[in-house]
Design a protein around this motif. Sequence first.
Motif, PDB file in Angstrom:
ATOM      1  N   THR A   1     -18.099 -38.478  33.245  1.00  0.00           N
ATOM      2  CA  THR A   1     -18.043 -38.168  34.672  1.00  0.00           C
ATOM      3  C   THR A   1     -19.358 -38.493  35.366  1.00  0.00           C
TER       4      THR A   1
ATOM      5  N   THR B   1     -15.909 -34.352  41.517  1.00  0.00           N
ATOM      6  CA  THR B   1     -15.276 -33.107  41.103  1.00  0.00           C
ATOM      7  C   THR B   1     -14.377 -33.407  39.914  1.00  0.00           C
TER       8      THR B   1
ATOM      9  N   ALA C   1     -11.098 -32.475  37.915  1.00  0.00           N
ATOM     10  CA  ALA C   1      -9.826 -31.777  38.090  1.00  0.00           C
ATOM     11  C   ALA C   1      -9.029 -31.842  36.791  1.00  0.00           C
TER      12      ALA C   1
ATOM     13  N   VAL D   1      -9.033 -26.970  39.568  1.00  0.00           N
ATOM     14  CA  VAL D   1     -10.326 -27.613  39.806  1.00  0.00           C
ATOM     15  C   VAL D   1     -11.424 -26.548  39.757  1.00  0.00           C
TER      16      VAL D   1
ATOM     17  N   VAL E   1     -15.155 -25.215  40.528  1.00  0.00           N
ATOM     18  CA  VAL E   1     -16.268 -25.527  41.442  1.00  0.00           C
ATOM     19  C   VAL E   1     -17.546 -25.778  40.655  1.00  0.00           C
ATOM     20  N   THR E   2     -17.791 -24.948  39.631  1.00  0.00           N
ATOM     21  CA  THR E   2     -18.927 -25.200  38.735  1.00  0.00           C
ATOM     22  C   THR E   2     -18.355 -25.516  37.353  1.00  0.00           C
ATOM     23  N   ARG E   3     -19.114 -26.270  36.552  1.00  0.00           N
ATOM     24  CA  ARG E   3     -18.540 -26.716  35.275  1.00  0.00           C
ATOM     25  C   ARG E   3     -19.288 -26.129  34.075  1.00  0.00           C
TER      26      ARG E   3
ATOM     27  N   THR F   1     -16.150 -28.917  47.520  1.00  0.00           N
ATOM     28  CA  THR F   1     -15.142 -29.069  46.461  1.00  0.00           C
ATOM     29  C   THR F   1     -13.740 -28.992  47.056  1.00  0.00           C
TER      30      THR F   1
ATOM     31  N   GLN G   1     -12.966 -32.157  48.934  1.00  0.00           N
ATOM     32  CA  GLN G   1     -12.722 -33.312  48.064  1.00  0.00           C
ATOM     33  C   GLN G   1     -11.321 -33.220  47.437  1.00  0.00           C
ATOM     34  N   VAL G   2     -10.921 -32.000  47.132  1.00  0.00           N
ATOM     35  CA  VAL G   2      -9.560 -31.801  46.617  1.00  0.00           C
ATOM     36  C   VAL G   2      -8.533 -32.164  47.696  1.00  0.00           C
TER      37      VAL G   2
ATOM     38  N   VAL H   1      -8.288 -23.983  43.162  1.00  0.00           N
ATOM     39  CA  VAL H   1      -9.726 -24.229  43.077  1.00  0.00           C
ATOM     40  C   VAL H   1     -10.374 -22.932  42.596  1.00  0.00           C
TER      41      VAL H   1
ATOM     42  N   THR I   1     -11.054 -37.405  37.588  1.00  0.00           N
ATOM     43  CA  THR I   1     -12.318 -37.338  38.320  1.00  0.00           C
ATOM     44  C   THR I   1     -12.062 -37.675  39.785  1.00  0.00           C
TER      45      THR I   1
END
Lengths: 336, 336
Positions: free
Chosen positions: B138, B151, B153, B162, B164-166, B185, B188-189, B263, B286
């Motif tokens: 990514t 982001t 997904a 999705v 917001v933080t990974r 986020t 973008q979704v 989300v 992505t």
Amino acid sequence: MSSKKKNRAVELVLTMGDPSGIGPEILAKAVREANSLEDISFTIVGDGDVISAAFRDFCPGVSLSGDPKFNLVDPGGELGDVIPGKPGEKGALKALLSIEKAAEIILSSSDPGSKVLVTAPVCKAEIARVRKGFVGHTEFLQQAAGVPFVTMAFVGEHLRVVPVTRHVPLRNVPSFLTKDLVMGTILQVVEERRKMTDINDPAIMVTALNPHAGEGGKIGNEEKEIIEPAIESAREIYPGIEGPLPSDVAFYSALSRPGSIVVAMYHDQCLGPFKMLDFANGVNVTLGLGFVRTSPDHGTAFNIAGMGVADANSMFMAVKTAVRAAAYPSGMDTNL
Amino acid sequence: MSSKKKNRAVELVLTMGDPSGIGPEILAKAVREANSLEDISFTIVGDGDVISAAFRDFCPGVSLSGDPKFNLVDPGGELGDVIPGKPGEKGALKALLSIEKAAEIILSSSDPGSKVLVTAPVCKAEIARVRKGFVGHTEFLQQAAGVPFVTMAFVGEHLRVVPVTRHVPLRNVPSFLTKDLVMGTILQVVEERRKMTDINDPAIMVTALNPHAGEGGKIGNEEKEIIEPAIESAREIYPGIEGPLPSDVAFYSALSRPGSIVVAMYHDQCLGPFKMLDFANGVNVTLGLGFVRTSPDHGTAFNIAGMGVADANSMFMAVKTAVRAAAYPSGMDTNL
């Protein structure tokens, strides 16, 4: 550990919950289902008029006054008019007095292990107006029982889960976690696993706090510093403890491990996966009280109170779970 | 927003992944399945010998050199012997060169929207030894595409989610959350929702950070201070945004809302519920790259590499998801 005790008679003590909610209705509906179970008696604690009306509507054929299996206990206190969906202080007080009375019945018994408590939902905010400091059944019963440490477990058809921390802001979860708390929770689950599962020696799967179980310290250190040491110490008492596991792996794996129990670090980590599969039939089980206590995993549902449409499945599952744990404390196979 | 474009031809660009893992095998198996889809061509990027062997074993009947639908691109570089299950620096480098080459093919195209990238799993740790700073597909693709914000997904049969933080330690999640990040986020979704669902205007359900969505501030303030303002601002652009919702409620409710997207604030909150139902068929998508990129939601599976037993379902779902998004960018009903 696996010596099997015979089924024994169980006294179900049920509280009505908030009289403006669905409590009396689901209580009566659940008793109607449970009435066919063997060696059970029922002590129903709540307002006499409210309970009688609910039984007339939702548990026809049962005479609360004429059948020795049934015992109706009114804790006293004025109730006044009950308007479905409209909670008030009098109803909240009566709900609270019912819990108090039910706890007294169990705790004053010479054989508390033969009695189980199943509580219908109350309105916490309303009770807090009449009894300052009330935050919920669990804490209230902990105080009544005089025990130092209780754990809240969730039992469903697919999963059995226990959060180490409960209603804690996410920001504060890491600072709540200590080796003692994690180990204490695991060992309470070990000690009281029969309240959650039929299997005598189930796998107990402990989650990590961080994504991917911290990836060897790259994404957090609580696994190494807190959770691993807690698991190692607890394993000396019960070998079947696994972890720390990435939480998404733990819950998914638990699905294919009969009777397994997942101990997770915080509320959403625990209940997100649990509710995906056991939303409608989840049962709340309190561990550590010295007696069996269960409740349905939902609230008062004021929006549908008085309509007769409430689903009593979770309440009935709470009754079944409680009876099974009390009647077969050593894990004998049951048909429950 | 709902003007319907006709199906259009799509060029699938696939990378082989780590040659010692199951990548080449699941690539060949997925292409075998996907070969029946209409208006598709395949550009397969990887080691010529490895890919050819995988196609001979797992995609018989396809001639990589004789069929104009197929294009095999070897990025160069020495590979040496490949031992299934034993990753090494040469294989990692070849996997990396394949990703680089695939990105170049798409980014240098005059019509990047007609090309989609599907990547087989690599060994991040091994690539990081030959290319310092490599953390994953990514981030690598984000840099190659020169975009400021991507982001990740997850698309499954039951849920679309999705985070917001990974890969953030749980302790740091609250300080990562800002109104801009949450809103960015969500938007973008909104912008790229067609990469996740067939539904044109799906509900987008945003979770809370804290248990019970903070209970009006009693269990945390991030809902009021960060998430609610982010949702309100984003709603001006897309009305179908709901929340902040208690996460256990959001995911469960999403099950009965066709095409809905959840989300969520962090890794385990998001992937715990997702993996309960979509463990075996999840697809990683992505968002924000300017082209479609998907991948299977699993790793290299070194333990079963070379045995021929790898399940290619997630890889095939990644292909289907990518083709659907590129062929029907405006949400026309498809049979894919």
